[in-house]
Scaffold this motif. Structure first.
Motif, short mmCIF file in Angstrom:
data_model
loop_
_atom_site.label_atom_id
_atom_site.label_comp_id
_atom_site.label_asym_id
_atom_site.label_seq_id
_atom_site.Cartn_x
_atom_site.Cartn_y
_atom_site.Cartn_z
N ILE A 171 0.85 -1.20 0.00
CA ILE A 171 0.00 0.00 0.00
C ILE A 171 0.88 1.25 0.00
CG2 ILE A 171 -1.75 1.31 1.26
CD1 ILE A 171 -2.62 -1.39 2.51
N ALA A 172 1.91 1.25 0.86
CA ALA A 172 2.81 2.40 0.94
C ALA A 172 3.57 2.59 -0.37
CB ALA A 172 3.79 2.22 2.09
N ALA A 173 3.95 1.50 -1.02
CA ALA A 173 4.66 1.62 -2.30
C ALA A 173 3.76 2.28 -3.35
CB ALA A 173 5.11 0.25 -2.77
N VAL A 174 2.49 1.92 -3.37
CA VAL A 174 1.55 2.56 -4.28
C VAL A 174 1.34 4.01 -3.89
CG1 VAL A 174 -0.84 2.58 -5.11
CG2 VAL A 174 0.38 0.40 -4.90
N ALA A 175 1.18 4.28 -2.59
CA ALA A 175 1.01 5.65 -2.13
C ALA A 175 2.19 6.52 -2.57
CB ALA A 175 0.86 5.69 -0.62
N THR A 176 3.39 5.99 -2.43
CA THR A 176 4.58 6.74 -2.81
C THR A 176 4.58 7.08 -4.30
OG1 THR A 176 5.88 5.74 -1.03
CG2 THR A 176 7.11 6.68 -2.86
N ALA A 187 -7.40 8.58 -10.15
CA ALA A 187 -8.16 7.34 -10.24
C ALA A 187 -8.43 6.77 -8.86
CB ALA A 187 -7.39 6.31 -11.07
N ASP A 188 -9.42 5.89 -8.85
CA ASP A 188 -9.81 5.10 -7.69
C ASP A 188 -9.11 3.75 -7.86
OD1 ASP A 188 -11.18 3.27 -6.08
OD2 ASP A 188 -13.17 3.84 -6.76
N LEU A 189 -8.21 3.40 -6.92
CA LEU A 189 -7.37 2.22 -7.06
C LEU A 189 -7.68 1.20 -5.97
CD1 LEU A 189 -4.05 4.16 -7.66
CD2 LEU A 189 -5.42 3.01 -9.41
N ILE A 190 -8.24 0.07 -6.35
CA ILE A 190 -8.48 -1.01 -5.40
C ILE A 190 -7.22 -1.86 -5.31
CG2 ILE A 190 -9.85 -3.07 -4.90
CD1 ILE A 190 -12.23 -1.71 -6.18
N LEU A 191 -6.66 -1.97 -4.11
CA LEU A 191 -5.39 -2.65 -3.90
C LEU A 191 -5.60 -3.98 -3.19
CD1 LEU A 191 -3.31 0.39 -2.58
CD2 LEU A 191 -3.77 -0.27 -4.94
N THR A 192 -5.07 -5.04 -3.77
CA THR A 192 -5.16 -6.36 -3.16
C THR A 192 -3.81 -7.06 -3.25
OG1 THR A 192 -5.67 -7.68 -5.14
CG2 THR A 192 -7.53 -6.53 -4.06
N GLY A 193 -3.72 -8.16 -2.54
CA GLY A 193 -2.60 -9.06 -2.71
C GLY A 193 -2.81 -9.92 -3.95
N PRO A 194 -1.96 -10.96 -4.13
CA PRO A 194 -2.02 -11.77 -5.35
C PRO A 194 -3.10 -12.83 -5.34
CG PRO A 194 -0.23 -12.51 -3.97
CD PRO A 194 -0.79 -11.29 -3.30
N GLU A 195 -3.71 -13.09 -4.18
CA GLU A 195 -4.72 -14.15 -4.09
C GLU A 195 -5.75 -13.80 -3.03
OE1 GLU A 195 -2.72 -17.71 -2.76
OE2 GLU A 195 -1.52 -16.59 -1.30
#
Length: 281
Positions: A171-176, A187-195
């Motif tokens: 999440i922090a990497a995307v925030a950065t 954009a509206d970004l839905i963040l998930t893990g790989p599974e």
């Protein structure tokens, strides 16, 4: 952004705020680390910030051109304090805002959903991060993590519903990236893990990683709500229990490629995070 411009990180001592501040500093950015007690964050300029104290907002915004926003915890109507601050931020010269929301809260929905809806009208450059449930809920100080350590159990009303749990570091990497990169996502970004994993799956992985047996105990909505009412207001307890019920009905059974697209690498799996963080306990 000029060398003198600062990024204000609200909630800089929290789960995503601390990680975002650290990653921004690592990228050579000037960070103002905002918290209620102006706590020291290595490499950042500490600044006192309280959502409910407008007097603290002026200094926090001085010299700032972009902000990372973590809503006030436990406030069912955060727009009442966040929107006046954001209007003040725009007037002070802030031109990019990145808001932490939740995959469970759509634009215009309850709680921070109203702030999400207003953000594009306030700033030309923006992003709303809507992460799924944090993997750190099982490894940090969350009630699930404490229950695992103290009782070897996880209690939910999620049934066999699955969740695309996401690493707070991701999440922090995307925030950065959304704070630094040009152009802004807008954009509206839905963040998930790989599974997507059920809580039964989580219990199995934690058992395998730690060598200590952990079980997922299935509660009904009413049982879970009543347990929560001993800790929070009845209204907040009902909302939290309702989120578990939504999971049971499949609302969070999804994965996205947002972490890969924004950071250039795949999101970390829960097993990776458990092996990294639960080995320290």
């Amino acid at each position: 952004m000029t060398p003198d411009d600062a990024t204000l990180v609200v909630g800089a001592t929290g789960t995503t705020g601390s990680r975002t501040a650290a990653q921004l500093i690592g990228a050579g950015r000037h960070v103002k680390a905002a918290s209620r007690h102006a706590s020291a964050v290595p490499g950042a300029e500490p600044v006192r910030f309280d959502w409910y104290d407008p007097a603290s907002h002026v200094e926090a915004l001085d010299g700032v051109d972009r902000v990372y926003l973590v809503p006030p915890v436990g406030d069912p109507g955060p727009a009442s304090v966040m929107l006046p601050f954001l209007q003040q931020a725009r007037a002070a010269g802030v031109h990019r805002a990145v808001l932490l929301s939740s995959s469970a809260i759509p634009e215009g929905g309850p709680a921070v959903g109203a702030v999400h809806q207003a953000l594009p009208g306030l700033f030309d450059e923006w992003a709303v991060l809507r992460p799924s449930w944090f993997m750190q809920n099982f490894t940090g100080t969350h009630v699930h993590a404490r229950s695992i350590r103290e009782h070897g159990s996880i209690l939910t009303a999620t049934g066999s519903g699955r969740v695309g749990f996401v690493d707070a570091d991701d999440i922090a990497a995307v925030a950065t990236r959304t704070l630094i990169d040009d152009p802004a996502p807008n954009a509206d970004l839905i963040l998930t893990g790989p599974e997507a994993l059920s809580y039964d799956d989580i219990a199995t992985i934690v058992t395998e990683v730690t060598g200590q047996p952990v079980a997922h105990h299935h509660l009904t909505y009413d049982q879970f709500r009543d347990r929560l009412t001993a800790q929070v207001s009845p209204e907040f307890a009902a909302m939290l229990a309702g989120l578990d019920r939504a999971i049971a009905e499949g609302a969070e059974d999804r994965t996205t490629d947002a972490v890969q697209r924004l950071t250039g690498r795949p999101p970390r799996s829960f097993r990776e995070v458990a092996e990294r963080e639960m080995a320290r306990q």
